[in-house]
Design a protein around this motif. Structure first.
Motif, PDB file in Angstrom:
ATOM      1  N   THR A 149       0.867  -1.173   0.000  1.00 19.19           N
ATOM      2  CA  THR A 149       0.000   0.000   0.000  1.00 19.19           C
ATOM      3  C   THR A 149       0.907   1.227   0.000  1.00 19.19           C
ATOM      4  O   THR A 149       1.819   1.329   0.816  1.00 19.19           O
ATOM      5  CB  THR A 149      -0.917   0.056   1.235  1.00 19.19           C
ATOM      6  N   VAL A 150       0.666   2.132  -0.941  1.00 13.40           N
ATOM      7  CA  VAL A 150       1.412   3.382  -1.026  1.00 13.40           C
ATOM      8  C   VAL A 150       0.571   4.482  -0.391  1.00 13.40           C
ATOM      9  O   VAL A 150      -0.577   4.703  -0.790  1.00 13.40           O
ATOM     10  CB  VAL A 150       1.741   3.747  -2.491  1.00 13.40           C
ATOM     11  N   VAL A 151       1.133   5.166   0.595  1.00 12.52           N
ATOM     12  CA  VAL A 151       0.437   6.254   1.284  1.00 12.52           C
ATOM     13  C   VAL A 151       1.140   7.559   0.935  1.00 12.52           C
ATOM     14  O   VAL A 151       2.338   7.707   1.174  1.00 12.52           O
ATOM     15  CB  VAL A 151       0.433   6.044   2.807  1.00 12.52           C
ATOM     16  N   ARG A 152       0.372   8.496   0.380  1.00 10.24           N
ATOM     17  CA  ARG A 152       0.952   9.763  -0.073  1.00 10.24           C
ATOM     18  C   ARG A 152       0.353  10.932   0.716  1.00 10.24           C
ATOM     19  O   ARG A 152      -0.653  11.511   0.325  1.00 10.24           O
ATOM     20  CB  ARG A 152       0.697   9.940  -1.570  1.00 10.24           C
ATOM     21  N   PRO A 153       0.980  11.286   1.839  1.00  4.75           N
ATOM     22  CA  PRO A 153       0.459  12.395   2.640  1.00  4.75           C
ATOM     23  C   PRO A 153       0.672  13.738   1.957  1.00  4.75           C
ATOM     24  O   PRO A 153       1.591  13.921   1.148  1.00  4.75           O
ATOM     25  CB  PRO A 153       1.281  12.315   3.932  1.00  4.75           C
ATOM     26  N   GLY A 154      -0.175  14.680   2.343  1.00  2.00           N
ATOM     27  CA  GLY A 154       0.023  16.062   1.929  1.00  2.00           C
ATOM     28  C   GLY A 154       1.078  16.734   2.787  1.00  2.00           C
ATOM     29  O   GLY A 154       1.970  16.071   3.329  1.00  2.00           O
ATOM     30  N   ALA A 155       0.977  18.046   2.934  1.00  2.00           N
ATOM     31  CA  ALA A 155       1.962  18.803   3.706  1.00  2.00           C
ATOM     32  C   ALA A 155       1.900  18.391   5.168  1.00  2.00           C
ATOM     33  O   ALA A 155       0.860  18.540   5.827  1.00  2.00           O
ATOM     34  CB  ALA A 155       1.698  20.293   3.560  1.00  2.00           C
ATOM     35  N   LEU A 156       3.005  17.885   5.689  1.00  2.00           N
ATOM     36  CA  LEU A 156       3.042  17.368   7.050  1.00  2.00           C
ATOM     37  C   LEU A 156       3.156  18.495   8.073  1.00  2.00           C
ATOM     38  O   LEU A 156       3.925  19.440   7.888  1.00  2.00           O
ATOM     39  CB  LEU A 156       4.218  16.411   7.212  1.00  2.00           C
ATOM     40  N   THR A 157       2.387  18.381   9.143  1.00  2.00           N
ATOM     41  CA  THR A 157       2.444  19.367  10.220  1.00  2.00           C
ATOM     42  C   THR A 157       2.660  18.659  11.551  1.00  2.00           C
ATOM     43  O   THR A 157       2.437  17.449  11.675  1.00  2.00           O
ATOM     44  CB  THR A 157       1.150  20.200  10.309  1.00  2.00           C
ATOM     45  N   ASP A 158       3.067  19.441  12.551  1.00  2.00           N
ATOM     46  CA  ASP A 158       3.221  18.924  13.902  1.00  2.00           C
ATOM     47  C   ASP A 158       2.018  19.274  14.778  1.00  2.00           C
ATOM     48  O   ASP A 158       2.083  19.141  16.005  1.00  2.00           O
ATOM     49  CB  ASP A 158       4.500  19.473  14.539  1.00  2.00           C
ATOM     50  N   ASP A 159       0.924  19.684  14.152  1.00  2.00           N
ATOM     51  CA  ASP A 159      -0.295  19.931  14.911  1.00  2.00           C
ATOM     52  C   ASP A 159      -0.777  18.635  15.554  1.00  2.00           C
ATOM     53  O   ASP A 159      -0.501  17.540  15.055  1.00  2.00           O
ATOM     54  CB  ASP A 159      -1.404  20.469  13.991  1.00  2.00           C
ATOM     55  N   PRO A 192      -6.254  -5.842   5.504  1.00  2.48           N
ATOM     56  CA  PRO A 192      -5.570  -6.394   4.327  1.00  2.48           C
ATOM     57  C   PRO A 192      -6.205  -5.979   3.006  1.00  2.48           C
ATOM     58  O   PRO A 192      -5.561  -6.012   1.960  1.00  2.48           O
ATOM     59  CB  PRO A 192      -5.661  -7.908   4.541  1.00  2.48           C
ATOM     60  N   GLY A 193      -7.472  -5.560   3.026  1.00  4.10           N
ATOM     61  CA  GLY A 193      -8.136  -5.163   1.792  1.00  4.10           C
ATOM     62  C   GLY A 193      -7.585  -3.905   1.162  1.00  4.10           C
ATOM     63  O   GLY A 193      -7.978  -3.545   0.049  1.00  4.10           O
ATOM     64  N   THR A 194      -6.659  -3.232   1.837  1.00  5.00           N
ATOM     65  CA  THR A 194      -6.055  -2.032   1.271  1.00  5.00           C
ATOM     66  C   THR A 194      -4.798  -2.348   0.465  1.00  5.00           C
ATOM     67  O   THR A 194      -4.188  -1.446  -0.101  1.00  5.00           O
ATOM     68  CB  THR A 194      -5.699  -1.020   2.368  1.00  5.00           C
ATOM     69  N   ALA A 195      -4.405  -3.609   0.408  1.00  5.38           N
ATOM     70  CA  ALA A 195      -3.235  -3.981  -0.403  1.00  5.38           C
ATOM     71  C   ALA A 195      -3.519  -3.678  -1.870  1.00  5.38           C
ATOM     72  O   ALA A 195      -4.626  -3.900  -2.366  1.00  5.38           O
ATOM     73  CB  ALA A 195      -2.915  -5.458  -0.219  1.00  5.38           C
ATOM     74  N   GLY A 196      -2.504  -3.155  -2.546  1.00 13.91           N
ATOM     75  CA  GLY A 196      -2.643  -2.833  -3.959  1.00 13.91           C
ATOM     76  C   GLY A 196      -3.199  -1.450  -4.227  1.00 13.91           C
ATOM     77  O   GLY A 196      -3.497  -1.109  -5.373  1.00 13.91           O
ATOM     78  N   LEU A 197      -3.322  -0.625  -3.189  1.00 16.65           N
ATOM     79  CA  LEU A 197      -3.882   0.718  -3.344  1.00 16.65           C
ATOM     80  C   LEU A 197      -2.808   1.789  -3.177  1.00 16.65           C
ATOM     81  O   LEU A 197      -1.900   1.656  -2.351  1.00 16.65           O
ATOM     82  CB  LEU A 197      -4.979   0.965  -2.312  1.00 16.65           C
ATOM     83  N   THR A 198      -2.930   2.856  -3.954  1.00 17.52           N
ATOM     84  CA  THR A 198      -2.147   4.067  -3.758  1.00 17.52           C
ATOM     85  C   THR A 198      -3.114   5.139  -3.279  1.00 17.52           C
ATOM     86  O   THR A 198      -4.063   5.492  -3.989  1.00 17.52           O
ATOM     87  CB  THR A 198      -1.467   4.512  -5.066  1.00 17.52           C
ATOM     88  N   LEU A 199      -2.883   5.647  -2.072  1.00 17.72           N
ATOM     89  CA  LEU A 199      -3.855   6.517  -1.410  1.00 17.72           C
ATOM     90  C   LEU A 199      -3.219   7.838  -1.001  1.00 17.72           C
ATOM     91  O   LEU A 199      -2.167   7.861  -0.349  1.00 17.72           O
ATOM     92  CB  LEU A 199      -4.406   5.821  -0.159  1.00 17.72           C
ATOM     93  N   GLU A 200      -3.858   8.929  -1.392  1.00 25.08           N
ATOM     94  CA  GLU A 200      -3.438  10.237  -0.910  1.00 25.08           C
ATOM     95  C   GLU A 200      -4.121  10.508   0.429  1.00 25.08           C
ATOM     96  O   GLU A 200      -5.228  10.013   0.689  1.00 25.08           O
ATOM     97  CB  GLU A 200      -3.782  11.317  -1.935  1.00 25.08           C
ATOM     98  N   LEU A 201      -3.450  11.296   1.265  1.00 22.95           N
ATOM     99  CA  LEU A 201      -3.905  11.488   2.643  1.00 22.95           C
ATOM    100  C   LEU A 201      -3.743  12.939   3.062  1.00 22.95           C
ATOM    101  O   LEU A 201      -2.632  13.478   3.048  1.00 22.95           O
ATOM    102  CB  LEU A 201      -3.083  10.585   3.574  1.00 22.95           C
TER     103      LEU A 201
END
Length: 219
Positions: A149-159, A192-201
């Motif tokens: 699973t590829v997780v692509r976060p946006g701009a990271l903050t320390d909030d 496990p159902g998230t395997a094979g997904l590229t997800l923006e966050l």
């Protein structure tokens, strides 16, 4: 569940280690600097000292033996050169994939970035970062032996985390607290159902558990 995290002293990784340890998982964090070992122990993780820029596949595979999942959360970090974006953000992710295959570990989460693209144009260091992340994503997604699973976060903050996110194939740009990225990664390891997904966050209005399950069900 035993989970090994590459880049174990990173800001997301440390948060993830605390979450996993608190729910009873066995966690190991791979670090290059032995002086960081006490921080991992305090977080509830076993420190494993190994330099991912020089380690062999066989060395890393021995670390992964018996693991149920691996998480690539390593990065060259701010102020690093374009060359290190390639050796850490790209090559170390590929090394972890090679070692996971050799060790028989199927589940692989990789922390990437929104707009990561191996064909991204530009001569700046951040451009090199996006290319390196994109190339790493491509290499991992090509592995049929991995439940990635590829997780692509946006701009990271320390909030402080809100526990509310948007997690879909395309979110558009936006900020997201590192707390919530770690919470999403922890939840992804249980679905496990998230395997094979590229997800923006990015930050959003959906509870983490619901967002992960919706992503799995909407494939």
């Amino acid at each position: 569940m035993r989970i090994v995290i590459a880049g174990g002293h990173g800001q997301i990784a440390m948060r993830l280690e605390r979450l996993l340890a608190a729910r009873g998982d066995e966690v190991a964090g791979i670090i290059r600097n032995p002086e960081q070992a006490d921080d991992l122990t305090t977080a509830g993780a076993e420190p494993v000292v190994l330099d991912l820029e020089s380690a062999s596949v066989a060395e890393l595979a021995r670390v992964l033996a018996g693991a149920d999942a691996v998480v690539f959360a390593a990065g060259a970090g701010p102020g690093s050169t374009a060359a290190r974006k390639e050796t850490v953000d790209r090559d170390a992710a590929v090394l972890l994939a090679d070692a996971a295959e050799r060790a028989g570990v199927r589940r692989y989460l990789i922390v990437s970035s929104i707009n990561a693209d191996s064909e991204h144009a530009g001569d700046g260091v951040f451009d090199a970062y996006l290319r390196a992340k994109g190339a790493a994503d491509d290499a991992v997604r090509a592995r049929s032996a991995l439940d990635w699973t590829v997780v692509r976060p946006g701009a990271l903050t320390d909030d402080a985390g809100t526990g509310q996110v948007q997690l879909t194939e395309r979110t558009g740009r936006g900020p997201v607290p590192r707390d919530d990225v770690a919470a999403v990664l922890a939840e992804l390891l249980t679905v496990p159902g998230t395997a094979g997904l590229t997800l923006e966050l990015i930050g959003g209005a959906t509870a983490v558990e619901d967002a992960v399950r919706a992503a799995a069900e909407g494939r």
